[in-house]
Design a protein around this motif. Sequence first.
Motif, PDB file in Angstrom:
ATOM      1  N   PRO A 228       0.779  -1.158   0.005  1.00 37.34           N
ATOM      2  CA  PRO A 228      -0.170  -0.062  -0.173  1.00 37.34           C
ATOM      3  C   PRO A 228       0.742   1.351  -0.021  1.00 37.34           C
ATOM      4  O   PRO A 228       0.383   2.316  -0.694  1.00 37.34           O
ATOM      5  N   VAL A 229       2.090   1.404   0.848  1.00 41.38           N
ATOM      6  CA  VAL A 229       2.709   2.439   0.891  1.00 41.38           C
ATOM      7  C   VAL A 229       3.686   2.622  -0.383  1.00 41.38           C
ATOM      8  O   VAL A 229       3.717   3.833  -0.792  1.00 41.38           O
ATOM      9  N   GLY A 230       4.199   1.573  -1.001  1.00 38.39           N
ATOM     10  CA  GLY A 230       4.943   1.710  -2.482  1.00 38.39           C
ATOM     11  C   GLY A 230       3.865   2.353  -3.552  1.00 38.39           C
ATOM     12  O   GLY A 230       4.142   3.297  -4.315  1.00 38.39           O
TER      13      GLY A 230
ATOM     14  N   ALA B  40       1.865   6.898  -6.741  1.00 41.17           N
ATOM     15  CA  ALA B  40       0.566   7.903  -6.866  1.00 41.17           C
ATOM     16  C   ALA B  40       0.893   9.429  -6.654  1.00 41.17           C
ATOM     17  O   ALA B  40       0.560  10.386  -7.457  1.00 41.17           O
ATOM     18  N   HIS B  41       1.438   9.437  -5.377  1.00 42.07           N
ATOM     19  CA  HIS B  41       2.017  10.872  -5.185  1.00 42.07           C
ATOM     20  C   HIS B  41       3.083  11.598  -6.297  1.00 42.07           C
ATOM     21  O   HIS B  41       3.033  12.655  -6.511  1.00 42.07           O
ATOM     22  N   LEU B  42       4.080  10.693  -6.754  1.00 43.73           N
ATOM     23  CA  LEU B  42       4.961  11.198  -7.619  1.00 43.73           C
ATOM     24  C   LEU B  42       4.374  11.608  -8.726  1.00 43.73           C
ATOM     25  O   LEU B  42       4.689  12.528  -9.353  1.00 43.73           O
ATOM     26  N   LEU B  43       3.576  10.686  -9.281  1.00 46.20           N
ATOM     27  CA  LEU B  43       2.761  10.908 -10.503  1.00 46.20           C
ATOM     28  C   LEU B  43       2.143  12.250 -10.494  1.00 46.20           C
ATOM     29  O   LEU B  43       2.038  13.069 -11.520  1.00 46.20           O
ATOM     30  N   SER B  44       1.482  12.375  -9.395  1.00 47.25           N
ATOM     31  CA  SER B  44       0.626  13.711  -9.285  1.00 47.25           C
ATOM     32  C   SER B  44       1.418  14.751  -9.438  1.00 47.25           C
ATOM     33  O   SER B  44       0.859  15.959  -9.719  1.00 47.25           O
ATOM     34  N   ARG B  45       2.724  14.711  -9.300  1.00 49.94           N
ATOM     35  CA  ARG B  45       3.706  15.847  -9.118  1.00 49.94           C
ATOM     36  C   ARG B  45       4.374  15.815 -10.541  1.00 49.94           C
ATOM     37  O   ARG B  45       5.500  16.439 -10.508  1.00 49.94           O
TER      38      ARG B  45
ATOM     39  N   SER C 276      -3.914   8.055  -4.345  1.00 55.08           N
ATOM     40  CA  SER C 276      -4.301   6.780  -4.851  1.00 55.08           C
ATOM     41  C   SER C 276      -5.623   6.829  -5.157  1.00 55.08           C
ATOM     42  O   SER C 276      -5.981   6.439  -6.103  1.00 55.08           O
ATOM     43  N   ARG C 277      -6.381   7.226  -4.201  1.00 54.45           N
ATOM     44  CA  ARG C 277      -7.883   7.544  -4.523  1.00 54.45           C
ATOM     45  C   ARG C 277      -8.291   8.398  -5.755  1.00 54.45           C
ATOM     46  O   ARG C 277      -9.150   8.011  -6.632  1.00 54.45           O
TER      47      ARG C 277
END
Length: 473
Positions: free
Chosen positions: A18-20, A25-30, A67-68
Motif C-alpha cells: 500500500p505504501v509503495g 501515485a503521489h510522485l505521478l501527481s507531481r 491513490s484514491r
Amino acid sequence: MTSPLIQQHGVAILGAGPVGLAAAAHLLSRGIVPTLFEAGDEVGQSFRAVAHVPLFSPWRYNIDHASRALLERGGWQPPELDTLPTAGELQQHYLLPLGQALTRHIRLNSRVLSLSRHGMDKIKTAGRDQAPFVIRVAQHGAVREYLAGAVIDATGTWGKPNPLGANGLPAIDEAEHGSRIFYGVPDVLNAHRTRYAGKTILVVGAGHSAANALLNLTELSQQEAGTRVHWAVRGNNLRRVFGGGEADQLPARGALGSRLQQRIKSGELTVHSEFRIQALHAAGQELTVVAETPSGIVALPGIDEIICATGSRPDLELSRELRVRLDAWLESTEALAPLIDPNEHSCGTVRPHGHRELAHPEPGFYIVGAKSYGRAPTFLMATGYEQVRSIAAALAGDMVAADDVQLELPETGVCNAPVASAATTGACCGGPAPAEANACCVQDAEAKQAGKAGCGCGIQPAEPLRAKASTCC
Ligand SMILES: Cc1cc2nc3c(=O)[nH]c(=O)nc-3n(C[C@H](O)[C@H](O)[C@H](O)COP(=O)(O)OP(=O)(O)OC[C@H]3O[C@@H](n4cnc5c(N)ncnc54)[C@H](O)[C@@H]3O)c2cc1C
C-alpha cells in the motif's frame, strides 16, 4: 524544482504494497516518473498472504488520498469507509485496482537484491549527490541493473519473520523443525484446517497476529475434537495484545483483545507467560519446547505444530552499500525511534513526520512504510501515506508542502506511559502536548487543566530510557 538527476532517471520505488503504491501515485501527481519493483507476481503480496485476517483499521484509514484520486479518475467507487475489510478485501478492492491504474510503472516478479550509487562504493564521497542510484534486480531468471535519481524503499518487513527464540536468535534446532512451524497467521478455519484439526498447537507471540491465530484455533477446537491450544509469551504483560478494549479508537482491535481475554477465562487455551523459548527437541512424532521460566528450565512436551507470530524485522542487506542511519535498538529510521520504541510506548501514535525525519546521510534515499518502523510493531498504513506524500513533495522541490506534515491516527486506548510506570499511571497520549502546557502529552495536559492528576507519562521510570527520548507519546 525536481533535481536534474530525477528528471533524467526518475524515482525507483521498491515494493508494491500500500505504501509503495501510494508513493507512485503521489510522485505521478507531481509529474515525476516512478518505476516500481515488486518481488511478487501481483501487488499487495503481504495482504494476499493473510487474506483471511480481518484488519482492525476501517477503510477510511486504509486509502491514500492521491491513490484514491487516481482510481476515481478511472471510475473506481470507494467501499463504505467505516467498514472493516479483511486483508484479502483490501488487496482485491483497493490494491489490485491501484496496481492496474499504475501498471505502466510497475515491474512485477522483480526482486530488488541490492542498491548502490553508480561508479562508487559506500566510502567515496566526492560527486556522490550527482551519481544516480543503481538498483540491482532479479527479474525472470536474470539479474539486471537500473538507474534512478532517488530511491524509496517500501519493502515492508513481512518477508523476514522473527524467530521463536526469546533472545531474538532462532531457538536451537528451530530450522531443523521448520516443517512444523508456521511463521505468520495461518488460515486455521479454512485453507490450513487439516494441518491443525485434532492437534496440539503452540502459538508464540504477543501481538494481534497471535491473537487472531488463537481465536481461530479456539473456534477450531470447538469443532474438531482433540484440538488443544497453548499460548506462550515471553513477558508477563499482555496489555498490548488485549488492546484498549472499549477505549480503543479502532474498536475491532479492542474487540479482538476482549474476545481473547474471554477465551482465557473460559479455559479454552492454556497460557504460558514468561516462557522464554530456548530450544526444540523431537520426541517421537511430537515436539518438546524447552523454555526458561521464573521457576527454571521447563519442557513443554506433546506439541504437534507451532505458530510463530513474533513479529518481523527489516531486511537490512538491501541498502548495505548505501549510507543509512538506523536506530540501534529498533533498526527503524533513527529519528522515529524515540517515538515508537515499545520499551517506552505501547501506542502507535507518532507525531506527524515526513521527508526530514525519513532522510538518511545518503541523499535521495528514503525508507518508508512498515520498514521505516524497523522492528516496532505499531505501524499503520495511514502513517505511510503521509510519509510518502511529504517525500514526493520534497522530491518535486515543493518544500512548503513537504514540511506541512499532518497525521491523524486513531489511538489504541492502551497508549500509555513508559512501561516501568504503566501499572500506576493508566492510559495517556493523544500526541505531543501543546508547547505552553506543563505536560507530557495531550491527555496529560487535559487532565491537569481539569484539575486532575496528569496521566503520568512524564514520570521517570525505574530503568533509564534511551537518553534522546522524550517520555511522552
Ligand atoms: C496480521 C496483520 C494485520 C495488520 N492489520 C493492519 C490494519 O488493520 N491497519 C493498518 O494500517 N496496518 C495493519 N497492519 C500493518 C500492515 O502490515 C502495514 O500497514 C502495511 O502492510 C504496510 O505496508 P507497506 O507497503 O509498508 O509494506 P507491505 O504491505 O509489507 O508491502 C511490501 C511489498 O514489498 C514487496 N517486497 C519485499 N521485498 C522486496 C524486494 N526485495 N524487492 C521488491 N519487492 C519487495 C513485498 O512483496 C510487498 O508487496 C497489519 C499487519 C499484520 C501482520
